[in-house]
Scaffold this motif. Structure first.
Motif, PDB file in Angstrom:
ATOM      1  N   ARG B 100      42.416 -39.877  39.290  1.00 35.27           N
ATOM      2  CA  ARG B 100      41.458 -39.214  40.138  1.00 35.27           C
ATOM      3  C   ARG B 100      40.771 -40.252  41.008  1.00 35.27           C
ATOM      4  O   ARG B 100      40.425 -41.335  40.550  1.00 35.27           O
ATOM      5  CB  ARG B 100      40.418 -38.484  39.303  1.00 35.27           C
ATOM      6  N   ASP B 101      40.604 -39.904  42.254  1.00 36.50           N
ATOM      7  CA  ASP B 101      39.959 -40.870  43.134  1.00 36.50           C
ATOM      8  C   ASP B 101      38.507 -40.471  43.289  1.00 36.50           C
ATOM      9  O   ASP B 101      38.179 -39.309  43.546  1.00 36.50           O
ATOM     10  CB  ASP B 101      40.739 -40.953  44.447  1.00 36.50           C
ATOM     11  N   TRP B 102      37.613 -41.426  43.065  1.00 38.13           N
ATOM     12  CA  TRP B 102      36.182 -41.119  43.006  1.00 38.13           C
ATOM     13  C   TRP B 102      35.694 -40.497  44.308  1.00 38.13           C
ATOM     14  O   TRP B 102      34.883 -39.572  44.306  1.00 38.13           O
ATOM     15  CB  TRP B 102      35.383 -42.390  42.695  1.00 38.13           C
ATOM     16  N   ARG B 103      36.222 -40.996  45.406  1.00 37.27           N
ATOM     17  CA  ARG B 103      35.728 -40.520  46.682  1.00 37.27           C
ATOM     18  C   ARG B 103      36.083 -39.054  46.915  1.00 37.27           C
ATOM     19  O   ARG B 103      35.273 -38.267  47.398  1.00 37.27           O
ATOM     20  CB  ARG B 103      36.307 -41.390  47.801  1.00 37.27           C
ATOM     21  N   GLY B 104      37.285 -38.702  46.528  1.00 37.39           N
ATOM     22  CA  GLY B 104      37.694 -37.301  46.624  1.00 37.39           C
ATOM     23  C   GLY B 104      36.840 -36.413  45.738  1.00 37.39           C
ATOM     24  O   GLY B 104      36.404 -35.330  46.142  1.00 37.39           O
ATOM     25  N   ASP B 105      36.573 -36.879  44.523  1.00 39.82           N
ATOM     26  CA  ASP B 105      35.751 -36.092  43.603  1.00 39.82           C
ATOM     27  C   ASP B 105      34.352 -35.880  44.158  1.00 39.82           C
ATOM     28  O   ASP B 105      33.824 -34.763  44.122  1.00 39.82           O
ATOM     29  CB  ASP B 105      35.658 -36.801  42.241  1.00 39.82           C
ATOM     30  N   VAL B 106      33.765 -36.947  44.665  1.00 40.86           N
ATOM     31  CA  VAL B 106      32.417 -36.841  45.214  1.00 40.86           C
ATOM     32  C   VAL B 106      32.399 -35.885  46.402  1.00 40.86           C
ATOM     33  O   VAL B 106      31.569 -34.964  46.469  1.00 40.86           O
ATOM     34  CB  VAL B 106      31.879 -38.231  45.638  1.00 40.86           C
ATOM     35  N   ALA B 107      33.337 -36.094  47.322  1.00 33.34           N
ATOM     36  CA  ALA B 107      33.373 -35.244  48.509  1.00 33.34           C
ATOM     37  C   ALA B 107      33.580 -33.781  48.115  1.00 33.34           C
ATOM     38  O   ALA B 107      32.920 -32.885  48.662  1.00 33.34           O
ATOM     39  CB  ALA B 107      34.476 -35.707  49.456  1.00 33.34           C
ATOM     40  N   HIS B 108      34.458 -33.532  47.169  1.00 34.34           N
ATOM     41  CA  HIS B 108      34.726 -32.155  46.748  1.00 34.34           C
ATOM     42  C   HIS B 108      33.475 -31.492  46.186  1.00 34.34           C
ATOM     43  O   HIS B 108      33.128 -30.366  46.552  1.00 34.34           O
ATOM     44  CB  HIS B 108      35.844 -32.124  45.709  1.00 34.34           C
ATOM     45  N   MET B 109      32.791 -32.217  45.316  1.00 41.95           N
ATOM     46  CA  MET B 109      31.596 -31.635  44.710  1.00 41.95           C
ATOM     47  C   MET B 109      30.524 -31.376  45.757  1.00 41.95           C
ATOM     48  O   MET B 109      29.889 -30.319  45.753  1.00 41.95           O
ATOM     49  CB  MET B 109      31.070 -32.562  43.610  1.00 41.95           C
ATOM     50  N   LEU B 110      30.343 -32.326  46.660  1.00 49.93           N
ATOM     51  CA  LEU B 110      29.280 -32.165  47.646  1.00 49.93           C
ATOM     52  C   LEU B 110      29.604 -31.037  48.635  1.00 49.93           C
ATOM     53  O   LEU B 110      28.715 -30.255  49.011  1.00 49.93           O
ATOM     54  CB  LEU B 110      29.036 -33.476  48.386  1.00 49.93           C
ATOM     55  N   GLU B 111      30.845 -30.941  49.051  1.00 51.72           N
ATOM     56  CA  GLU B 111      31.224 -29.842  49.954  1.00 51.72           C
ATOM     57  C   GLU B 111      31.045 -28.500  49.250  1.00 51.72           C
ATOM     58  O   GLU B 111      30.593 -27.522  49.832  1.00 51.72           O
ATOM     59  CB  GLU B 111      32.686 -30.003  50.419  1.00 51.72           C
ATOM     60  N   ASP B 210      24.502 -26.965  69.701  1.00 52.60           N
ATOM     61  CA  ASP B 210      25.661 -27.541  69.005  1.00 52.60           C
ATOM     62  C   ASP B 210      25.995 -26.752  67.753  1.00 52.60           C
ATOM     63  O   ASP B 210      25.135 -26.369  66.976  1.00 52.60           O
ATOM     64  CB  ASP B 210      25.374 -28.995  68.638  1.00 52.60           C
ATOM     65  N   ASP B 211      27.262 -26.526  67.578  1.00 49.35           N
ATOM     66  CA  ASP B 211      27.668 -25.618  66.512  1.00 49.35           C
ATOM     67  C   ASP B 211      28.426 -26.282  65.368  1.00 49.35           C
ATOM     68  O   ASP B 211      28.602 -25.691  64.315  1.00 49.35           O
ATOM     69  CB  ASP B 211      28.563 -24.534  67.103  1.00 49.35           C
ATOM     70  N   ASP B 212      28.884 -27.494  65.577  1.00 50.08           N
ATOM     71  CA  ASP B 212      29.804 -28.095  64.616  1.00 50.08           C
ATOM     72  C   ASP B 212      29.056 -28.717  63.444  1.00 50.08           C
ATOM     73  O   ASP B 212      29.138 -29.921  63.203  1.00 50.08           O
ATOM     74  CB  ASP B 212      30.680 -29.133  65.319  1.00 50.08           C
ATOM     75  N   TRP B 213      28.335 -27.879  62.706  1.00 48.37           N
ATOM     76  CA  TRP B 213      27.583 -28.395  61.566  1.00 48.37           C
ATOM     77  C   TRP B 213      28.514 -28.979  60.517  1.00 48.37           C
ATOM     78  O   TRP B 213      28.236 -30.018  59.932  1.00 48.37           O
ATOM     79  CB  TRP B 213      26.754 -27.289  60.944  1.00 48.37           C
ATOM     80  N   GLY B 214      29.615 -28.284  60.295  1.00 48.33           N
ATOM     81  CA  GLY B 214      30.564 -28.765  59.293  1.00 48.33           C
ATOM     82  C   GLY B 214      31.095 -30.140  59.652  1.00 48.33           C
ATOM     83  O   GLY B 214      31.152 -31.040  58.813  1.00 48.33           O
ATOM     84  N   GLY B 215      31.471 -30.302  60.902  1.00 49.21           N
ATOM     85  CA  GLY B 215      31.982 -31.590  61.353  1.00 49.21           C
ATOM     86  C   GLY B 215      30.947 -32.686  61.209  1.00 49.21           C
ATOM     87  O   GLY B 215      31.234 -33.765  60.689  1.00 49.21           O
ATOM     88  N   ALA B 216      29.730 -32.382  61.662  1.00 55.56           N
ATOM     89  CA  ALA B 216      28.663 -33.375  61.561  1.00 55.56           C
ATOM     90  C   ALA B 216      28.419 -33.766  60.107  1.00 55.56           C
ATOM     91  O   ALA B 216      28.232 -34.942  59.782  1.00 55.56           O
ATOM     92  CB  ALA B 216      27.379 -32.835  62.180  1.00 55.56           C
ATOM     93  N   PHE B 217      28.478 -32.776  59.242  1.00 53.57           N
ATOM     94  CA  PHE B 217      28.243 -33.040  57.830  1.00 53.57           C
ATOM     95  C   PHE B 217      29.285 -34.004  57.267  1.00 53.57           C
ATOM     96  O   PHE B 217      28.950 -35.040  56.680  1.00 53.57           O
ATOM     97  CB  PHE B 217      28.271 -31.728  57.036  1.00 53.57           C
ATOM     98  N   THR B 218      30.550 -33.700  57.466  1.00 51.56           N
ATOM     99  CA  THR B 218      31.610 -34.530  56.901  1.00 51.56           C
ATOM    100  C   THR B 218      31.583 -35.934  57.475  1.00 51.56           C
ATOM    101  O   THR B 218      31.804 -36.915  56.760  1.00 51.56           O
ATOM    102  CB  THR B 218      32.986 -33.903  57.200  1.00 51.56           C
ATOM    103  N   LYS B 219      31.300 -36.026  58.747  1.00 50.85           N
ATOM    104  CA  LYS B 219      31.304 -37.333  59.388  1.00 50.85           C
ATOM    105  C   LYS B 219      30.201 -38.234  58.845  1.00 50.85           C
ATOM    106  O   LYS B 219      30.449 -39.362  58.431  1.00 50.85           O
ATOM    107  CB  LYS B 219      31.125 -37.149  60.891  1.00 50.85           C
ATOM    108  N   GLY B 220      28.984 -37.708  58.810  1.00 47.14           N
ATOM    109  CA  GLY B 220      27.886 -38.501  58.285  1.00 47.14           C
ATOM    110  C   GLY B 220      28.118 -38.874  56.831  1.00 47.14           C
ATOM    111  O   GLY B 220      27.822 -39.990  56.404  1.00 47.14           O
ATOM    112  N   LEU B 221      28.677 -37.929  56.079  1.00 49.25           N
ATOM    113  CA  LEU B 221      28.958 -38.191  54.668  1.00 49.25           C
ATOM    114  C   LEU B 221      29.938 -39.350  54.522  1.00 49.25           C
ATOM    115  O   LEU B 221      29.778 -40.220  53.658  1.00 49.25           O
ATOM    116  CB  LEU B 221      29.530 -36.928  54.022  1.00 49.25           C
ATOM    117  N   ASP B 222      30.928 -39.365  55.378  1.00 44.22           N
ATOM    118  CA  ASP B 222      31.897 -40.463  55.364  1.00 44.22           C
ATOM    119  C   ASP B 222      31.219 -41.808  55.569  1.00 44.22           C
ATOM    120  O   ASP B 222      31.510 -42.776  54.868  1.00 44.22           O
ATOM    121  CB  ASP B 222      32.935 -40.233  56.460  1.00 44.22           C
ATOM    122  N   PHE B 223      30.316 -41.855  56.533  1.00 45.48           N
ATOM    123  CA  PHE B 223      29.610 -43.109  56.798  1.00 45.48           C
ATOM    124  C   PHE B 223      28.833 -43.560  55.569  1.00 45.48           C
ATOM    125  O   PHE B 223      28.831 -44.734  55.205  1.00 45.48           O
ATOM    126  CB  PHE B 223      28.651 -42.949  57.977  1.00 45.48           C
TER     127      PHE B 223
END
Lengths: 248, 248
Positions: B100-111, B210-223
């Motif tokens: 299991r990759d930690w980053r995937g797990d974290v991202a999955h839970m947060l999304e 601006d409508d792309d809340w999902g995009g903004a969320f994932t991008k900032g999370l990545d950073f």
DNA sequence: ACCTGAACACCGTTCAAGT
DNA sequence: ACCTGAACACCGTTCAAGT
């Protein structure tokens, strides 16, 4: 409940940014005015929190009848909007000459924003649900201006601004909500310990007792600015880890 | 108002994680129970928002007298706490095996967390001010566990967890508060245009539309994950920009 | 132009009872 | 063990009036 206030809705027309006037009543203190109402609302909110703001209590403090307020103001939501914005004024970065560094300007404004909301703990949780007043819009404009100076492309501007907004709001709302009583936090941590087999990691790190909100804020902000600002020549590390690909 | 609920406070002792039981009343539907109360509170909140939750209305929907609720529940805050946590259950990452990759797990839970709060728009703004129930604590534990797997040191664990919490909460609260009415946002943008000389940058970028809340969320999370996870071998770039020094 | 009191339709919760 | 109605001390706001 969101970005309301399309224009002047109250019976009296109102200048755009009617915040706190310097000293509204020159003589005694009897006459009601928008300025006095807003200033007193802020006092009341500081003293008794969001649930403590009541039209009746506000009128009491002002020495007027409840319904007198309604000539100056549309309703309670209006009072909240005005109190909120009046508390979020920004005087600008310390150094206004040339050679301003965008990152310093952004960090200064955001730290100042956070500090203002911490001084008025009711403000943070109110802000996302209320209309955006001129002072908040001014801060967002300054953010956009700085990021643009940093080289953020127009297409990515909104994502950058909202990421920073999200981060600041989340940090401050959490801080002000959690901080209301340290005993409660202690009790929470104690409860955590009782179920330590269920939550071993956060029990060990004493998550609910952690105090360094300021440190956590600055650190996370740094990471965000690292990512958002393209001015920083960062080598492509896409092959170095399991992270998803990042555009440019 | 923060992390309350030190133990069983209501007249009836209560199992630790009394959320939604599968199907509380086997027969008709008359008998009151904690499970029914919580489930109905969630329905009511979904239907009419946070201000729509009223003890009287809740009792009406349950076909009981108002005061009957108070045998199962301490007060209205109690109802909110339980409704909140019942909505935040997490079933875990999709793949539970090895590798299991930690980053995937974290991202999955947060999304997933964010998605759950978007399904119940009242929940996000309620969460920071309420007690932390077992489901939320479970998510925080999972976060800590994943970050620990990623190599985050114990000393930096709390900062990492709270940074992510702050970001998720900020993004979701903003989203749910702003999204209540698109007309209001349009009106806000229109008002912005009227003062375009004052807010040129954010008016040009059409920030309020601006409508792309999902995009903004994932991008900032990545950073954020880029910065938080030490697993990523990132060369020292401290001389490359005006950013403040970063430890380790 | 500015302020007011009475009244309406709500709140959450205490209390003293009922079964 | 479980449920109830009456009552208390509050809310925000409408309305019809006062000056």
């Amino acid at each position: 409940m969101a970005a309301k206030r399309s224009g002047a809705r109250s019976k009296r027309s109102r200048p755009i940014d009617a915040g706190l006037q310097p000293a509204p009543p020159p003589h005694s203190e009897t006459p009601l005015s928008l300025g006095r109402i807003v200033a007193t609302a802020v006092e009341l909110l500081d003293d008794r929190g969001v649930d403590g703001l009541t039209m009746r209590r506000l009128a009491d403090r002002l020495g007027s009848g409840v319904m007198s307020l309604y000539w100056h103001v549309d309703n309670k939501a209006d009072v909240c909007d005005l109190a909120l914005d009046s508390v979020l004024e920004y005087r600008g970065p310390p150094q206004v000459g040339e050679s301003r560094d965008w990152r310093g300007d952004v960090a200064h404004m955001l730290e100042d924003w956070r500090a203002a909301m911490l001084r008025h703990p009711w403000s943070a949780s109110l802000l996302p649900g209320r209309a955006l007043g001129p002072n908040i819009l001014g801060r967002l404009e300054l953010l956009g201006e700085s990021l643009s100076r940093a080289g953020v492309a127009d297409a990515e501007m909104n994502v950058a601004i909202w990421s920073l907004w999200n981060y600041v709001m989340g940090a401050t709302i959490t801080r002000t909500s959690f901080d209301l009583s340290d005993d409660d936090r202690a009790a929470g941590q104690q409860r955590l310990s009782r179920f330590s087999e269920r939550y071993p990691t956060i029990e060990r790190s004493r998550l609910l007792l952690d105090d360094d909100w300021g440190g956590a804020f600055t650190k996370g902000l740094d990471f965000l600015l690292d990512g958002l600002g393209p001015g920083r020549a960062r080598p492509d590390v896409s092959a170095a880890g399991p992270g998803r690909p990042r555009s440019a």
